[in-house]
Design an enzyme around this catalytic site. Structure first.
Site: not given
Length: 218
Positions: A100, A157, A187-189
């Site tokens: 993301m 995550i 965001g991130s994942r």
């Protein structure tokens, strides 16, 4: 489009800072340096727009398909590989990871309809989200959904910028497909761990849409 409740505090702070900065620059800079004032006005307006966009919830028709596992978030598919599960499962699984960016919608959604049988928060590091070890070493929140005799694990995550993971689920919850799982600020994942016999419907580089894109069939 609506705004997510997680953004209330951040948006209020951003608006206050926007007004304060531009009031002060107008008062002290505009008379002598109008160009600098207008430059700062544009920059702060863009930043305010980005903060608001972080918490947007677009109007969408979500996928409801008992045979499908849908994307838990918006973003780009960056990993599809067979891995040895490191929690809950003891066997090998197919991992699908979606990255993301700060420009993506940040709401996380249930990939399937079923029962939540595992819910665990893990403290950890803040490696960049595409780092190979971010899945096992970063701060994360894991859920396992059971659908009949099948189970799928999700991991929210954190990354270098995302320092707050929100998860709304509890063990025993009966959830709907594409309903809200949680939120990762900025965001991130999100990882999916699927059975080896899952029929993967995406490839690396594909852009997934949370609650809509079918990641796999099972």
């Amino acid at each position: 489009m609506t705004l997510h409740r997680e953004g209330k505090g951040s948006i209020i702070i951003a608006v206050i800072l926007f007004l304060l900065i531009n009031f002060l620059t107008y008062k002290f800079l505009y008379p002598s340096y109008p160009i600098i004032f207008y430059f700062l006005l544009i920059v702060t307006l863009v930043v305010l727009g980005l903060v608001i966009s972080f918490f947007r919830i677009p109007n969408r028709n979500y996928t409801i398909n008992p045979s499908a596992v849908v994307a838990p978030c918006d973003g780009k598919v960056v990993v599809i590989e067979e891995v040895q599960a490191d929690e809950y499962f003891s066997d090998r699984r197919i991992q699908v990871s979606i990255f993301m960016s700060p420009l993506n919608v940040h709401v996380n959604r249930n990939p399937v309809a079923g029962e939540v049988v595992y819910n665990q928060y893990h403290k950890g590091k803040y490696l960049v989200a595409w780092h190979p070890k971010s899945s096992t070493e970063n701060e994360r929140h894991s859920n396992v959904y059971r659908v009949g005799d099948k189970e799928v694990l999700t991991k929210q995550i954190a990354g270098a910028l995302a320092k707050r993971i929100v998860n709304y689920l509890s063990v025993g919850d009966k959830v709907t497909q594409a309903g809200e799982m949680g939120f990762i600020k900025f965001g991130s994942r999100v990882d999916l761990l699927l059975p080896l016999n899952a029929d993967i419907k995406v490839k690396i580089g594909d852009v997934a849409v949370g609650g809509i894109t079918e990641i796999a069939h099972w």
